[in-house]
Design an enzyme around this catalytic site. Sequence first.
Site, PDB file in Angstrom:
ATOM      1  N   ARG A 115      42.848 -21.972  30.874  1.00 53.70           N
ATOM      2  CA  ARG A 115      41.983 -22.887  29.653  1.00 53.70           C
ATOM      3  C   ARG A 115      42.583 -22.368  28.590  1.00 53.70           C
ATOM      4  O   ARG A 115      42.865 -21.272  28.140  1.00 53.70           O
ATOM      5  CB  ARG A 115      40.501 -22.221  29.858  1.00 53.70           C
ATOM      6  CG  ARG A 115      39.659 -22.962  28.925  1.00 53.70           C
ATOM      7  CD  ARG A 115      39.650 -24.295  29.317  1.00 53.70           C
ATOM      8  NE  ARG A 115      38.141 -24.917  28.691  1.00 53.70           N
ATOM      9  CZ  ARG A 115      37.791 -26.308  28.731  1.00 53.70           C
ATOM     10  NH1 ARG A 115      38.763 -27.095  29.241  1.00 53.70           N
ATOM     11  NH2 ARG A 115      37.033 -26.589  28.322  1.00 53.70           N
ATOM     12  N   THR A 382      41.354 -35.955  32.002  1.00 53.74           N
ATOM     13  CA  THR A 382      41.401 -34.843  32.871  1.00 53.74           C
ATOM     14  C   THR A 382      42.018 -35.422  34.079  1.00 53.74           C
ATOM     15  O   THR A 382      41.729 -36.759  34.426  1.00 53.74           O
ATOM     16  CB  THR A 382      39.952 -34.226  33.083  1.00 53.74           C
ATOM     17  OG1 THR A 382      39.512 -33.916  31.922  1.00 53.74           O
ATOM     18  CG2 THR A 382      40.115 -32.890  33.926  1.00 53.74           C
ATOM     19  N   THR A 400      43.735 -30.584  32.087  1.00 57.43           N
ATOM     20  CA  THR A 400      43.121 -31.488  31.065  1.00 57.43           C
ATOM     21  C   THR A 400      43.869 -31.519  29.753  1.00 57.43           C
ATOM     22  O   THR A 400      44.233 -30.381  29.194  1.00 57.43           O
ATOM     23  CB  THR A 400      41.630 -31.520  31.125  1.00 57.43           C
ATOM     24  OG1 THR A 400      40.914 -32.627  30.240  1.00 57.43           O
ATOM     25  CG2 THR A 400      41.265 -30.151  30.338  1.00 57.43           C
ATOM     26  N   ASN A 402      41.492 -32.784  27.617  1.00 53.28           N
ATOM     27  CA  ASN A 402      40.089 -33.336  26.944  1.00 53.28           C
ATOM     28  C   ASN A 402      39.964 -34.647  27.054  1.00 53.28           C
ATOM     29  O   ASN A 402      39.855 -35.485  27.966  1.00 53.28           O
ATOM     30  CB  ASN A 402      39.403 -32.539  26.077  1.00 53.28           C
ATOM     31  CG  ASN A 402      37.912 -32.483  25.900  1.00 53.28           C
ATOM     32  OD1 ASN A 402      37.290 -32.920  26.752  1.00 53.28           O
ATOM     33  ND2 ASN A 402      37.616 -32.256  24.550  1.00 53.28           N
ATOM     34  N   ASP A 424      34.923 -28.843  23.171  1.00 51.66           N
ATOM     35  CA  ASP A 424      34.212 -28.437  24.416  1.00 51.66           C
ATOM     36  C   ASP A 424      33.373 -27.010  23.948  1.00 51.66           C
ATOM     37  O   ASP A 424      32.597 -26.790  24.667  1.00 51.66           O
ATOM     38  CB  ASP A 424      35.253 -28.081  25.717  1.00 51.66           C
ATOM     39  CG  ASP A 424      35.362 -29.319  26.626  1.00 51.66           C
ATOM     40  OD1 ASP A 424      34.749 -30.105  26.343  1.00 51.66           O
ATOM     41  OD2 ASP A 424      36.360 -29.070  27.611  1.00 51.66           O
ATOM     42  N   GLY A 475      36.174 -36.087  34.479  1.00 49.83           N
ATOM     43  CA  GLY A 475      34.925 -36.817  34.399  1.00 49.83           C
ATOM     44  C   GLY A 475      33.888 -35.945  33.432  1.00 49.83           C
ATOM     45  O   GLY A 475      32.779 -36.264  33.543  1.00 49.83           O
TER      46      GLY A 475
END
Length: 571
Positions: A115, A382, A400, A402, A424, A475
């Site tokens: 991430r 994503t 992703t 985003n 996020d 999603g």
Amino acid sequence: MRRYSLAALSIPVLMAACAAPSAAPVAPMPGVAPAWPFSGKARVTNGINAMVVTGSPLASEVGRDILQQGGNAVDAAVAVGFALAVVHPEAGNIGGGGFMIIRPRNGRVRALDYREAAPSLATRDMYHAAGPDASVTGHLSVGVPGAVAGLTEAHRQYGRLPFSAVIEPSIRLATQGFLVDEYRSSSIASDSARLVFFPASRTTFLPADRPPQPGSIFRQPELGATLEAIRDSGAAGFYQGWVAELIVAEMRRGGGLISRDDLARYRAIWREPIEISYRGYTIYSMPPASSGGVTMGQILNIMEGFGALPPFGSAALLHREAEAMRRAFADRNTYLGDPDFVRNPVERLLSKEYASQLRRQIGEQASITPNLAPMAPGGSSTTHYSVIDAEGNAVSCTTTLNNSYGSAVTVTGAGFLLNDEMDDFATSPGQPNMYGLVQGEANAIAPGKRMLSAMTPSIVLDPKKQLQMVVGTPGGPRIITMVYHVISNVIDHHMSLPDAVAAPRMHHQGLPDSLQVESDGFLPVTLDSLRAKGHRISARGRWGDVEGITRTATGWQGVSDPRRGGGGAGY
Ligand code: DON
């Protein structure tokens, strides 16, 4: 066992590697509105030995070729990850991040967290003065990219082929180009208003000031050179050297925060996956810094305790699901955040006892969550891919930028898009983000911290602990409920995987206080009953791009969501 259509059985599995839409038209499934357009329409690919499914058929072919060259599932997944950065640039990336669940055949399941992280100059309130769009578009929205660290680390630990062989197809696709189809052209067109604003994005994605036209060849030579640097030097080819220089120069150009040190320090992190038992099945999914595994696990635990579930599409089922989701999301938004910064009470949240407590709160009427958050339209960017090789090793990976095309900033001279993952975080704790999520202090911004995700790459074992299914989707927050739906549709409603993927979806995330349903999916009478229970119904288009694989009697079946343009490749 009930089966709603013959979609899964209509293609002779012995015709390995044949891709075909399932037979049409198919009678709608019970509980599904007659106007629902996707019944029986999931794209199915069968393979005797191995399978790759992704949001882009070209990338799936790359993965299949790597498997046929003797690569294992991780080699194929890494090759697909790089290829998606070329052929599916709205979501596939080297300037973003992701999560990968790896299950070696009969081995220990591991989770790789790559991430993005907040730059070291980031502060908790950095977006207050910068304005609401600053976390979504432009240089300040960019987190330190994790994708290259993640893909190279997965390969270092598990790869069998040389890294150069695995990254080569993406270099070829970038430098020689690939044929643009309608989907790619209109995808770039739909984000051109953002892309045109940043000079390097404009020259890369809008050559001649318009999107590449269907039938043309789309070449990305600068991206090709960046991929060559990664081929030659591994992660250092991205996080140090000329590519890193260009990232930092790009940051300076637009007021971004990422420094040389931020890049040099970035590492992918191995974590213990979340393990959920559900009606005898075992599900492995992503732990924080994604909320995916914990929140889906809470929903499954609550639903399990209801015993046999009401039929698919019934108001009784949707009501219980909405109430379970509402509660799981409340916990997500309160307690979860980067585990290297905040304590996540994962054990408690996932205990069956706690699920019983929550279940006991659920009555016949909807609970009320004060409605503070308008639902903002989510991006579509994503992408998920699933791989199973001939030995039975499995990879489930979601990655992703985003938003679609991320921050819309392309690194000048290096040819790749940067993410807008900073959105996020709870950029303003207590206020909704791009997906309407209202989150708290656990997910507040801090230097080096990873923003909480909803990505839910998952692997399901049957009660005999045999690999049964690999699944995931894009999603936003609905990722969590989509993966829940696919798993529950198969286990509880005895659907084939193609039917489980094609079935209409609902979603509740607590705030905003609305029960979201895909338009034309459920019967009007069902929605009326839900309104009578006090639910606010919001019918909203279609969502997701589930890319899953399931075991069949003679091999593997790849299933791509009929809502988008993905496809599988097997052999
Ligand atoms: O990590 C997350 O939860 C989000 N950045 C995912 C965004 C997403 O799925 C958008 N696309 N459909």
